[in-house]
Design a protein around this motif. Structure first.
Motif, PDB file in Angstrom:
ATOM      1  N   LEU A 151      -7.596  16.854 -11.386  1.00  0.00           N
ATOM      2  CA  LEU A 151      -7.551  15.403 -11.024  1.00  0.00           C
ATOM      3  C   LEU A 151      -6.533  14.716 -11.643  1.00  0.00           C
ATOM      4  CD1 LEU A 151      -9.023  13.288  -9.542  1.00  0.00           C
ATOM      5  CD2 LEU A 151     -10.581  13.051 -11.219  1.00  0.00           C
ATOM      6  N   TYR A 152      -6.091  15.179 -13.014  1.00  0.00           N
ATOM      7  CA  TYR A 152      -5.313  14.277 -13.807  1.00  0.00           C
ATOM      8  C   TYR A 152      -3.860  14.997 -13.524  1.00  0.00           C
ATOM      9  CZ  TYR A 152      -9.693  12.766 -14.940  1.00  0.00           C
ATOM     10  OH  TYR A 152     -10.989  12.491 -15.084  1.00  0.00           O
ATOM     11  N   THR A 153      -3.507  15.908 -12.840  1.00  0.00           N
ATOM     12  CA  THR A 153      -2.359  16.297 -12.608  1.00  0.00           C
ATOM     13  C   THR A 153      -1.141  15.339 -12.367  1.00  0.00           C
ATOM     14  OG1 THR A 153      -3.152  18.522 -11.567  1.00  0.00           O
ATOM     15  CG2 THR A 153      -0.855  18.068 -11.109  1.00  0.00           C
ATOM     16  N   TRP A 154      -1.445  14.418 -11.518  1.00  0.00           N
ATOM     17  CA  TRP A 154      -0.801  13.324 -10.874  1.00  0.00           C
ATOM     18  C   TRP A 154      -1.136  11.857 -11.503  1.00  0.00           C
ATOM     19  CZ3 TRP A 154       3.899  15.179  -9.674  1.00  0.00           C
ATOM     20  CH2 TRP A 154       3.978  16.268  -9.005  1.00  0.00           C
ATOM     21  N   MET A 155      -2.387  11.922 -12.297  1.00  0.00           N
ATOM     22  CA  MET A 155      -2.830  10.678 -12.328  1.00  0.00           C
ATOM     23  C   MET A 155      -3.030  10.413 -13.801  1.00  0.00           C
ATOM     24  SD  MET A 155      -6.535   9.366 -11.306  1.00  0.00           S
ATOM     25  CE  MET A 155      -7.531  10.457 -12.020  1.00  0.00           C
ATOM     26  N   SER A 156      -2.363   8.980 -14.521  1.00  0.00           N
ATOM     27  CA  SER A 156      -2.172   8.837 -15.946  1.00  0.00           C
ATOM     28  C   SER A 156      -3.525   8.418 -16.496  1.00  0.00           C
ATOM     29  CB  SER A 156      -0.968   7.598 -16.046  1.00  0.00           C
ATOM     30  OG  SER A 156      -1.722   6.581 -15.399  1.00  0.00           O
ATOM     31  N   ALA A 157      -4.612   8.306 -15.817  1.00  0.00           N
ATOM     32  CA  ALA A 157      -5.802   7.979 -16.380  1.00  0.00           C
ATOM     33  C   ALA A 157      -6.339   9.232 -17.102  1.00  0.00           C
ATOM     34  CB  ALA A 157      -6.772   7.592 -15.046  1.00  0.00           C
ATOM     35  N   ARG A 158      -7.217   8.816 -18.158  1.00  0.00           N
ATOM     36  CA  ARG A 158      -7.919   9.913 -19.009  1.00  0.00           C
ATOM     37  C   ARG A 158      -9.365  10.117 -18.383  1.00  0.00           C
ATOM     38  NH1 ARG A 158      -5.623   8.645 -24.807  1.00  0.00           N
ATOM     39  NH2 ARG A 158      -3.352   8.040 -24.247  1.00  0.00           N
TER      40      ARG A 158
ATOM     41  N   TYR B 166      -7.977   8.249  -5.231  1.00  0.00           N
ATOM     42  CA  TYR B 166      -7.864   9.514  -5.517  1.00  0.00           C
ATOM     43  C   TYR B 166      -9.244   9.922  -5.163  1.00  0.00           C
ATOM     44  CZ  TYR B 166     -10.903   7.906  -9.598  1.00  0.00           C
ATOM     45  OH  TYR B 166     -12.145   7.403 -10.282  1.00  0.00           O
ATOM     46  N   LEU B 167      -9.035  11.314  -4.587  1.00  0.00           N
ATOM     47  CA  LEU B 167     -10.107  12.231  -4.303  1.00  0.00           C
ATOM     48  C   LEU B 167     -10.427  13.475  -5.336  1.00  0.00           C
ATOM     49  CD1 LEU B 167     -10.413  10.674  -1.855  1.00  0.00           C
ATOM     50  CD2 LEU B 167     -10.441  12.768  -0.386  1.00  0.00           C
TER      51      LEU B 167
ATOM     52  N   GLN C 212      -7.947  -9.167   5.872  1.00  0.00           N
ATOM     53  CA  GLN C 212      -8.757 -10.368   5.057  1.00  0.00           C
ATOM     54  C   GLN C 212      -7.717 -11.503   4.416  1.00  0.00           C
ATOM     55  OE1 GLN C 212     -12.054 -10.681   4.468  1.00  0.00           O
ATOM     56  NE2 GLN C 212     -12.427  -9.507   6.096  1.00  0.00           N
ATOM     57  N   GLY C 213      -6.386 -11.251   5.036  1.00  0.00           N
ATOM     58  CA  GLY C 213      -5.370 -12.268   4.426  1.00  0.00           C
ATOM     59  C   GLY C 213      -4.493 -11.621   3.144  1.00  0.00           C
ATOM     60  N   VAL C 214      -4.713 -10.490   2.800  1.00  0.00           N
ATOM     61  CA  VAL C 214      -3.627  -9.876   1.968  1.00  0.00           C
ATOM     62  C   VAL C 214      -2.600  -9.527   2.812  1.00  0.00           C
ATOM     63  CG1 VAL C 214      -3.155  -7.982   0.519  1.00  0.00           C
ATOM     64  CG2 VAL C 214      -5.552  -9.026   0.484  1.00  0.00           C
ATOM     65  N   ARG C 215      -1.225  -9.977   2.191  1.00  0.00           N
ATOM     66  CA  ARG C 215      -0.155  -9.890   3.106  1.00  0.00           C
ATOM     67  C   ARG C 215       0.886  -8.919   2.720  1.00  0.00           C
ATOM     68  NH1 ARG C 215       3.537 -11.317  -0.125  1.00  0.00           N
ATOM     69  NH2 ARG C 215       3.096 -12.857  -1.920  1.00  0.00           N
ATOM     70  N   ARG C 216       0.565  -8.172   1.520  1.00  0.00           N
ATOM     71  CA  ARG C 216       1.610  -7.103   1.126  1.00  0.00           C
ATOM     72  C   ARG C 216       0.576  -6.193   0.031  1.00  0.00           C
ATOM     73  NH1 ARG C 216       5.648  -6.367  -3.148  1.00  0.00           N
ATOM     74  NH2 ARG C 216       7.492  -5.524  -2.228  1.00  0.00           N
ATOM     75  N   LEU C 217       0.834  -5.138   0.393  1.00  0.00           N
ATOM     76  CA  LEU C 217       0.392  -3.925  -0.391  1.00  0.00           C
ATOM     77  C   LEU C 217       1.357  -3.192  -0.943  1.00  0.00           C
ATOM     78  CD1 LEU C 217      -2.314  -2.614   2.457  1.00  0.00           C
ATOM     79  CD2 LEU C 217      -2.917  -4.142   0.715  1.00  0.00           C
ATOM     80  N   VAL C 218       1.196  -2.745  -2.261  1.00  0.00           N
ATOM     81  CA  VAL C 218       2.296  -2.084  -3.109  1.00  0.00           C
ATOM     82  C   VAL C 218       1.375  -0.949  -3.784  1.00  0.00           C
ATOM     83  CG1 VAL C 218       3.671  -1.992  -4.951  1.00  0.00           C
ATOM     84  CG2 VAL C 218       3.688  -3.958  -3.723  1.00  0.00           C
ATOM     85  N   ALA C 219       1.830   0.320  -3.655  1.00  0.00           N
ATOM     86  CA  ALA C 219       1.263   1.520  -4.455  1.00  0.00           C
ATOM     87  C   ALA C 219       2.516   2.326  -4.997  1.00  0.00           C
ATOM     88  CB  ALA C 219       0.698   2.365  -3.336  1.00  0.00           C
ATOM     89  N   THR C 220       2.045   2.851  -6.226  1.00  0.00           N
ATOM     90  CA  THR C 220       3.180   3.817  -6.589  1.00  0.00           C
ATOM     91  C   THR C 220       2.608   5.243  -6.881  1.00  0.00           C
ATOM     92  OG1 THR C 220       2.450   3.187  -8.807  1.00  0.00           O
ATOM     93  CG2 THR C 220       4.293   2.014  -7.956  1.00  0.00           C
ATOM     94  N   VAL C 221       3.554   6.129  -6.588  1.00  0.00           N
ATOM     95  CA  VAL C 221       3.174   7.727  -6.795  1.00  0.00           C
ATOM     96  C   VAL C 221       4.199   8.205  -7.704  1.00  0.00           C
ATOM     97  CG1 VAL C 221       3.098   9.645  -5.543  1.00  0.00           C
ATOM     98  CG2 VAL C 221       2.322   7.401  -4.384  1.00  0.00           C
ATOM     99  N   THR C 222       3.774   9.085  -8.521  1.00  0.00           N
ATOM    100  CA  THR C 222       4.625   9.939  -9.348  1.00  0.00           C
ATOM    101  C   THR C 222       5.659  10.712  -8.602  1.00  0.00           C
ATOM    102  OG1 THR C 222       2.773   9.953 -10.836  1.00  0.00           O
ATOM    103  CG2 THR C 222       4.763  11.506 -11.391  1.00  0.00           C
ATOM    104  N   VAL C 223       6.890  10.698  -8.804  1.00  0.00           N
ATOM    105  CA  VAL C 223       7.877  11.446  -7.950  1.00  0.00           C
ATOM    106  C   VAL C 223       7.606  12.787  -8.014  1.00  0.00           C
ATOM    107  CG1 VAL C 223      10.222  12.271  -8.023  1.00  0.00           C
ATOM    108  CG2 VAL C 223       9.443   9.788  -8.517  1.00  0.00           C
TER     109      VAL C 223
ATOM    110  N   ASP D 131       5.472   5.306 -15.582  1.00  0.00           N
ATOM    111  CA  ASP D 131       4.334   5.713 -15.899  1.00  0.00           C
ATOM    112  C   ASP D 131       4.373   6.874 -16.962  1.00  0.00           C
ATOM    113  OD1 ASP D 131       1.476   5.713 -16.040  1.00  0.00           O
ATOM    114  OD2 ASP D 131       1.200   6.379 -14.021  1.00  0.00           O
ATOM    115  N   ALA D 132       3.365   7.112 -17.516  1.00  0.00           N
ATOM    116  CA  ALA D 132       3.408   8.432 -18.550  1.00  0.00           C
ATOM    117  C   ALA D 132       2.090   9.085 -17.912  1.00  0.00           C
ATOM    118  CB  ALA D 132       2.908   7.853 -19.955  1.00  0.00           C
ATOM    119  N   LEU D 133       2.406  10.570 -17.893  1.00  0.00           N
ATOM    120  CA  LEU D 133       1.500  11.591 -17.732  1.00  0.00           C
ATOM    121  C   LEU D 133       1.490  12.427 -18.893  1.00  0.00           C
ATOM    122  CD1 LEU D 133       2.285  12.587 -14.143  1.00  0.00           C
ATOM    123  CD2 LEU D 133       0.456  11.198 -14.752  1.00  0.00           C
ATOM    124  N   ARG D 134       0.380  12.592 -19.472  1.00  0.00           N
ATOM    125  CA  ARG D 134       0.130  13.543 -20.532  1.00  0.00           C
ATOM    126  C   ARG D 134       1.252  13.076 -21.821  1.00  0.00           C
ATOM    127  NH1 ARG D 134      -0.987  15.259 -16.214  1.00  0.00           N
ATOM    128  NH2 ARG D 134       0.857  16.506 -15.805  1.00  0.00           N
TER     129      ARG D 134
END
Length: 192
Positions: A42-49, A109-110, A134-145, A169-172
């Motif tokens: 699960l943490y391969t691409w995710m900076s959460a612990r 994440y799944l 619901q009126g949100v006008r712009r969505l931004v998401a980031t993904v590790t290269v 971001d920092a991974l491990r």
């Protein structure tokens, strides 16, 4: 756009897709998520612990139940992604919505056991469509290269590559570049 409790809760309304229920995430979901959140994949691409205990995860998710940041300046909608046929918790989708109507952080994440079955695309598209409705006008998401699977999820949900963010971001413990994807209110999902 006001960020009061009523609006924050409307942003986090329950959603249904062909295969999924997207339910407002609560502390009660933590016990079902605990074992899956111990999977290193699960943490391969995710900076959460990894959460240190079920109780710590419950505490973390409990703070999201108000759907507002502690200072009230951001809405924090978060959904538990649940398989309709079995009630199995598959993962999570969340967002940070700013007072100007922009979502500065759209994420998901799944759990690894459910990867590669199109659930992430289905959930991300449903939540993105809902937020824009619901009126949100712009969505931004980031993904590790290099995280091509996550890039495909965003592309299927109508997001478009905007730019590369060096050292974002920092991974491990290692700084990595992210790609930024954006979906504007005027654009829709890509048909597969």
């Amino acid at each position: 756009m006001p960020l009061d409790a009523a609006y924050a809760n409307a942003l986090c309304a329950p959603l249904t897709t062909a295969r999924l229920n997207l339910l407002p995430l609560t502390a009660a979901h933590a016990r079902d998520a605990w074992a899956s959140m111990q999977d290193d994949a699960l943490y391969t691409w995710m900076s959460a612990r990894k959460p240190t205990s079920v109780e710590a995860l419950e505490q973390n998710w409990k703070r999201l139940e108000s759907r507002l940041s502690p200072d009230g300046r951001q809405a924090w909608p978060a959904w538990a992604v649940v398989l309709r046929a079995t009630g199995t918790l598959l993962g999570r989708v969340d967002a940070v919505v700013e007072p100007d109507g922009a979502c500065s952080n759209f994420g998901y994440y799944l759990f690894p056991a459910h990867w590669g079955q199109g659930y992430a695309s289905e959930a991300a598209q449903a939540v993105a469509d809902h937020l824009l409705g619901q009126g949100v006008r712009r969505l931004v998401a980031t993904v590790t290269v290099g995280n091509h699977a996550s890039e495909r999820v965003l592309q299927k949900a109508g997001f478009v590559l905007s730019r590369v963010l060096p050292g974002n971001d920092a991974l491990r413990g290692v700084w990595v570049d992210d790609t930024e994807y954006v979906r504007q209110a005027s654009t829709g999902p890509v048909q597969a």
